[in-house]
Design a protein around this motif. Structure first.
Motif, PDB file in Angstrom:
ATOM      1  N   VAL A  72       0.863  -1.187   0.000  1.00  0.00           N
ATOM      2  CA  VAL A  72       0.000   0.000   0.000  1.00  0.00           C
ATOM      3  C   VAL A  72       0.891   1.225   0.000  1.00  0.00           C
ATOM      4  CG1 VAL A  72      -1.740   1.316   1.231  1.00  0.00           C
ATOM      5  CG2 VAL A  72      -1.873  -1.167   1.178  1.00  0.00           C
ATOM      6  N   GLY A  73       0.709   2.090  -0.983  1.00  0.00           N
ATOM      7  CA  GLY A  73       1.502   3.296  -1.050  1.00  0.00           C
ATOM      8  C   GLY A  73       0.606   4.513  -1.118  1.00  0.00           C
ATOM      9  N   ASP A  74       1.180   5.711  -1.114  1.00  0.00           N
ATOM     10  CA  ASP A  74       0.328   6.880  -1.043  1.00  0.00           C
ATOM     11  C   ASP A  74       0.483   7.872  -2.178  1.00  0.00           C
ATOM     12  OD1 ASP A  74      -0.188   7.252   2.457  1.00  0.00           O
ATOM     13  OD2 ASP A  74      -1.613   6.882   0.868  1.00  0.00           O
ATOM     14  N   TYR A 158      -5.126   7.636  -6.981  1.00  0.00           N
ATOM     15  CA  TYR A 158      -5.837   6.435  -6.544  1.00  0.00           C
ATOM     16  C   TYR A 158      -4.925   5.222  -6.473  1.00  0.00           C
ATOM     17  CZ  TYR A 158      -5.858   6.246 -11.640  1.00  0.00           C
ATOM     18  OH  TYR A 158      -5.474   6.274 -12.952  1.00  0.00           O
ATOM     19  N   LEU A 159      -3.596   5.454  -6.424  1.00  0.00           N
ATOM     20  CA  LEU A 159      -2.646   4.341  -6.418  1.00  0.00           C
ATOM     21  C   LEU A 159      -2.893   3.304  -5.301  1.00  0.00           C
ATOM     22  CD1 LEU A 159      -0.135   3.258  -7.968  1.00  0.00           C
ATOM     23  CD2 LEU A 159       1.199   4.151  -6.075  1.00  0.00           C
ATOM     24  N   PRO A 160      -3.210   3.745  -4.065  1.00  0.00           N
ATOM     25  CA  PRO A 160      -3.438   2.728  -3.021  1.00  0.00           C
ATOM     26  C   PRO A 160      -4.515   1.720  -3.443  1.00  0.00           C
ATOM     27  CG  PRO A 160      -3.343   4.903  -2.053  1.00  0.00           C
ATOM     28  CD  PRO A 160      -3.321   5.111  -3.521  1.00  0.00           C
ATOM     29  N   GLY A 161      -5.539   2.218  -4.102  1.00  0.00           N
ATOM     30  CA  GLY A 161      -6.593   1.310  -4.560  1.00  0.00           C
ATOM     31  C   GLY A 161      -6.077   0.368  -5.638  1.00  0.00           C
ATOM     32  N   VAL A 162      -5.272   0.907  -6.533  1.00  0.00           N
ATOM     33  CA  VAL A 162      -4.744   0.087  -7.622  1.00  0.00           C
ATOM     34  C   VAL A 162      -3.862  -1.030  -7.077  1.00  0.00           C
ATOM     35  CG1 VAL A 162      -3.261   0.123  -9.667  1.00  0.00           C
ATOM     36  CG2 VAL A 162      -4.860   1.986  -9.264  1.00  0.00           C
ATOM     37  N   THR A 163      -3.049  -0.706  -6.071  1.00  0.00           N
ATOM     38  CA  THR A 163      -2.113  -1.725  -5.564  1.00  0.00           C
ATOM     39  C   THR A 163      -2.831  -2.836  -4.800  1.00  0.00           C
ATOM     40  OG1 THR A 163      -1.701  -0.472  -3.561  1.00  0.00           O
ATOM     41  CG2 THR A 163      -0.186  -0.110  -5.389  1.00  0.00           C
ATOM     42  N   ARG A 164      -4.098  -2.665  -4.545  1.00  0.00           N
ATOM     43  CA  ARG A 164      -4.844  -3.768  -3.937  1.00  0.00           C
ATOM     44  C   ARG A 164      -5.269  -4.793  -4.982  1.00  0.00           C
ATOM     45  NH1 ARG A 164      -7.366   0.543  -0.924  1.00  0.00           N
ATOM     46  NH2 ARG A 164      -6.206   0.731   1.016  1.00  0.00           N
ATOM     47  N   HIS A 165      -5.053  -4.439  -6.233  1.00  0.00           N
ATOM     48  CA  HIS A 165      -5.389  -5.368  -7.312  1.00  0.00           C
ATOM     49  C   HIS A 165      -4.291  -6.433  -7.408  1.00  0.00           C
ATOM     50  CE1 HIS A 165      -6.234  -6.746 -11.435  1.00  0.00           C
ATOM     51  NE2 HIS A 165      -7.471  -6.387 -11.150  1.00  0.00           N
ATOM     52  N   TYR A 166      -4.700  -7.651  -7.769  1.00  0.00           N
ATOM     53  CA  TYR A 166      -3.732  -8.754  -7.711  1.00  0.00           C
ATOM     54  C   TYR A 166      -2.556  -8.615  -8.674  1.00  0.00           C
ATOM     55  CZ  TYR A 166      -6.593 -10.695 -11.578  1.00  0.00           C
ATOM     56  OH  TYR A 166      -7.287 -10.882 -12.745  1.00  0.00           O
ATOM     57  N   ASP A 420     -11.885  -1.856 -12.196  1.00  0.00           N
ATOM     58  CA  ASP A 420     -10.792  -2.578 -11.548  1.00  0.00           C
ATOM     59  C   ASP A 420     -10.414  -1.939 -10.219  1.00  0.00           C
ATOM     60  OD1 ASP A 420     -10.296  -4.502 -13.570  1.00  0.00           O
ATOM     61  OD2 ASP A 420      -9.429  -2.921 -14.793  1.00  0.00           O
ATOM     62  N   TYR A 421     -10.715  -0.643 -10.103  1.00  0.00           N
ATOM     63  CA  TYR A 421     -10.373   0.086  -8.884  1.00  0.00           C
ATOM     64  C   TYR A 421     -11.354   1.248  -8.776  1.00  0.00           C
ATOM     65  CZ  TYR A 421      -7.816   2.261 -12.707  1.00  0.00           C
ATOM     66  OH  TYR A 421      -7.491   2.802 -13.924  1.00  0.00           O
ATOM     67  N   LEU A 422     -11.345   1.936  -7.633  1.00  0.00           N
ATOM     68  CA  LEU A 422     -12.372   2.957  -7.420  1.00  0.00           C
ATOM     69  C   LEU A 422     -11.908   4.333  -7.895  1.00  0.00           C
ATOM     70  CD1 LEU A 422     -13.778   1.823  -3.965  1.00  0.00           C
ATOM     71  CD2 LEU A 422     -14.698   1.414  -6.232  1.00  0.00           C
ATOM     72  N   ASP A 423     -11.889   4.479  -9.198  1.00  0.00           N
ATOM     73  CA  ASP A 423     -11.569   5.778  -9.777  1.00  0.00           C
ATOM     74  C   ASP A 423     -12.233   5.826 -11.141  1.00  0.00           C
ATOM     75  OD1 ASP A 423      -9.680   8.247  -9.471  1.00  0.00           O
ATOM     76  OD2 ASP A 423      -9.474   7.582 -11.559  1.00  0.00           O
TER      77      ASP A 423
END
Lengths: 521, 309
Positions: A72-74, A158-166, A420-423
């Motif tokens: 998780v990054g910011d 929205y990178l934190p959301g993206v990095t939750r993707h597998y 794929d992510y929330l954006d």
């Protein structure tokens, strides 16, 4: 002879009776699952693979999400620390494993189908296309064993959301290399018995079309907080079978209920029914290169003659009639432009040269094996009633349906998109020129200019404002006709606690617990 | 006999080669190709996949490559299942289909053959009409109707058996799919056995047996059954081959992890190697089933034995 026949009949009778006695189930599988702390989940199908670099689906994401965990990054310079995390074989999870995973996925030889998810990283796309061959030019750098530096192509709030993707999860470098070369596509590293993960669970068993069982990972960094002993995924593709199995106590939670059963379930089993929003939109793709459909007025007319509320009330029960294309997420609120106005629709159609529907070409709505016939029939009926035009249905198998759209060999096609992510970018970027998911023949320079402007905007609210304007343009031009926001309609047993509505439906199984609960019939 | 067997095996080999060739080229004619995905795969990635899997080669080279693989017993890799060997797909699913097919066929024979015999014995009586009416119903009701009815009643309402799932070691999971699948075949067998038995019962030797005072059950079982079973035996071989190569409807309704779903999924996604692997397996089973049927008829019918020699 008669005597021996009688004996045979008697034995058969005893055999059948004992089978019946044996078969009568004392304890349902849900009750057993509650006792053994194994959550039983309907997963809609079997994963194609558990190698996250080879798959693209939602079904895979559920299982992979139990076996692996991401970072998780910011901000644009994302530093990550992984304190004492271990792989399930005991080896430490290091920044090198993350860098290795990104290198592997981006390697041209890997031919990873979902590689675009990593294109946020600086030079990632150029490396993947073979335009540069030196991976050190890609924005992934290992600072020390527990620090990874990722440089992005542009600001990605929205990178934190993206990095939750597998696609952003690490892979165990030592295990992958034990079973083949880094960019070798089909190796046995992700097979049962070999696969090693850093998630809350480890793969215990995978029987195709039967079940996948993951058991609690004792080496997981937060293992003491994990309440479940395991999760059993059932790949049930027939949602009628799945519903029946749920009601017979064979699973805790279903993947989906068939739309025509939603009303019955809400009437008879409200204690089980869950209806939650899901970031997805169902829409109709227009082939904007077809004469007639190349006019925005015609596309607008077709949209205005579309009664979304009625469709969702009668055919697509549980779905929400949409007012724009991108579903609700966070602070993003596109203008609510989609409405039902048959008079205006008729006026626009007349202005486009088809007064009263006269001379309107007879188009066909393309649908694949995953489409619902009743939806198309409802659309046919609405357009006939309000615009006096007739459209046909063209059914195809899934592969041909996809190919027909890619080759623009269709008039209109039923389609859907899951974020794929929330954006909003996950919904808006696909309508750019040459995007593999566009398939409408439509593009707009001003639309793309707005998206580019938003990408450079660092102020989050201003950024969303630009996207809202871009979406307004998209809805004005209407290369697609959105008709419903997707929802998750499923059955869930109250004994599975800690299961909350999530827009991406990515439930963290590590936080679910099973408490036997008496359900009132 | 050995020469006869040899000939039949040789014929079988040729049939399989023709099947392989035909299905290979038919698959190539299918639109779509195996690399279609709901979410578009970038074109350069798709190209790379095709190169790696040999799909960029000229068709005749692909054919020869696949043929040499099949001769060596390697059915290739499944594209849909991300490179899983087709041999593994079949190895894991076929035993389930085989087990389900076997128990269903046993049930079908246990119900169908006695029903046909009784029906022929009580020709044109209420029993005959009753049995044949039930058999006709069994033939007319498709398994996607019977299956959910059984699952709703015996499974969900009465909780006798699990409504879905398969466990090779737990017979309670076999019951509903076995009954659903078996009933259709039982109906066929009942009608075929009845026809065969009626034919045999009209023969002169039966009248002689009656005249000698042989009891009816003895005439039926000892004198007529062997001859009366010939039509059923001719049907059982190919039917068994069909039943064990998977049934999509049963597998879908009862969530049985058999071959049928792999086959249909492979066709939907144009997964060529899986389509051909299962087609070859099915072809092989039909060839084998026919040979076994012929041998069974030779054993049952002495006249056929004389003819074949």
């Amino acid at each position: 002879m008669i005597g021996s026949s009688m004996i045979l009949v008697r034995y058969m009778g005893i055999a059948i009776l004992s089978l019946l006695i044996l078969a009568c189930q004392k304890e349902t599988q849900v009750e057993r699952g509650n006792r053994e702390k194994i959550l039983i989940v309907g997963n809609g199908g079997d994963p194609k693979s558990l190698d996250q670099h080879l798959v693209t689906g939602v079904i895979e994401s559920k299982v992979i999400g139990t076996l692996f965990e991401g970072l998780v990054g910011d901000d644009a310079q994302s530093d990550t620390a992984m304190p004492g995390a271990l792989w399930s074989d005991g080896a430490p999870v290091t920044a090198e494993d993350f860098a290795f995973a990104y290198h592997r996925m981006l390697h041209p030889d890997m031919a990873a189908p979902y590689v675009e998810m990593l294109y946020f990283i600086k030079n990632a796309e150029a490396y993947n296309r073979g335009e540069i061959t030196d991976f050190s030019q890609v924005g992934v750098k290992v600072i020390d064993p527990f620090t990874l530096q990722i440089t992005l192509r542009e600001p990605v709030p929205y990178l934190p959301g993206v990095t939750r993707h597998y696609t952003w999860f690490p892979v165990p470098k030592h295990v992958v290399l034990r079973h083949g070369k880094m960019a070798q596509r089909f190796t046995a590293w992700s097979e049962p018995g070999n696969i090693v993960g850093n998630g809350a669970f480890v793969l215990e068993r995978w029987k195709w079309n039967d079940h996948i069982l993951v058991k609690k990972n004792p080496r997981y960094w937060n293992a003491s907080e994990v309440q479940l002993e395991g999760v059993k995924f059932l790949p049930i593709e027939n949602f009628y079978t799945e519903t029946r199995a749920f009601l017979a106590g064979q699973l805790h939670t279903t993947y989906q209920i068939p739309p025509d059963l939603v009303e019955k379930m809400s009437r008879e089993y409200p204690q089980y029914l869950r209806q939650e929003p899901y970031v997805g939109t169902r829409f109709m793709r227009f082939n904007c290169t077809r004469p007639g459909l190349d006019q925005a007025k015609v596309r607008q007319a077709l949209s205005l003659a579309f009664d979304r509320d009625e469709l969702c009330a009668t055919v697509m029960q549980g779905f929400e009639a949409c007012t724009s294309y991108t579903p609700k997420m966070g602070d993003y609120s596109p203008a609510q432009v989609l409405r039902f106005d048959p008079a205006k629709a008729r006026q626009l159609l007349a202005e486009a040269g088809y007064p009263g529907g006269k001379g309107f070409p007879r188009y066909a709505i393309l649908m694949g094996s995953g489409g619902t016939r009743s939806t198309v029939e409802a659309i046919q009926e609405m357009w006939k009633k309000h615009l006096n035009i007739l459209v046909d249905v063209r059914m195809m198998d899934q592969a041909s349906y996809i190919e027909a759209q890619q080759k623009l060999d269709f008039d209109m096609a039923l389609a859907g998109w899951i974020g794929d992510y929330l954006d909003p970018t996950t919904f808006l970027m696909m309508w750019t020129k040459g995007n593999g998911n566009n398939n409408t023949g439509w593009f707009s320079k001003s639309y793309e200019a707005m998206l580019q402007k938003a990408a450079q905007q660092t102020d989050p609210s201003k950024r969303l404002e630009i996207f809202e304007k871009a979406e307004a343009l998209l809805m004005e031009q209407m290369p697609i006709l959105p008709f419903a926001w997707q929802a998750r309609n499923y059955l869930h047993h109250p004994s599975a606690k800690g299961w909350h509505p999530l827009l991406l439906d990515n439930h963290p199984f590590s936080q679910v617990r099973l408490e036997p609960t008496k359900v009132e019939p | 006999m050995i020469q006869y067997l040899f000939h039949r095996l040789l014929q079988g080999g040729l049939v399989l080669l023709a099947l392989f060739t035909l299905s290979f080229f038919l698959c190539r004619l299918l639109p779509g190709g195996p690399y279609q995905s709901e979410k578009a795969i970038p074109e350069h990635v798709k190209q790379k996949m095709m190169e790696q899997d040999g799909y960029h080669l000229p068709v005749h080279q692909q054919y020869l490559r696949r043929l040499s693989g099949v001769v060596r017993g390697d059915l290739g890799l499944s594209i849909r299942l991300s490179g899983r060997p087709v041999n593994d797909v079949i190895a894991q699913s076929f035993p389930v289909s085989f087990q389900l097919g076997l128990v269903s066929m046993m049930l079908a024979s246990l119900i169908g053959v006695p029903a046909g015999v009784i029906s022929a014995w009580k020709k044109n009586s209420a029993v005959d009409f009753g049995v044949m009416a039930v058999a006709m119903l069994g033939l007319c009701l498709p398994s996607f109707v019977i299956g959910p009815i059984l699952a709703e009643t015996m499974g969900r309402s009465w909780q006798w058996f699990p409504v879905m799932g398969w466990n090779g070691a737990d017979p309670s999971t076999w019951v509903l799919p076995m009954v659903t699948l078996g009933l259709v075949y039982a109906a066929y067998l009942a009608r075929l056995t009845r026809a065969g038995m009626l034919d045999t019962l009209s023969q002169d030797f039966v009248r002689t047996a009656h005249a000698k005072g042989v009891p009816m059950h003895r005439i039926l079982i000892k004198h007529c059954l062997r001859g009366g079973l010939v039509p059923a035996a001719a049907y059982i071989g190919p039917a068994f081959a069909g039943i064990i190569s998977g049934s999509l409807v049963i597998e879908s309704v009862f969530q049985v992890p058999g071959l049928g779903r792999h086959f249909v999924k492979a066709i939907e996604t144009n997964d060529v190697n899986v389509i051909m692997g299962i087609a070859l397996l099915y072809g092989g089973l039909v060839v084998l089933g026919n040979i076994v049927s012929d041998l069974l008829i030779l054993w049952l019918n002495p006249r056929a034995r004389t003819l074949s020699s």
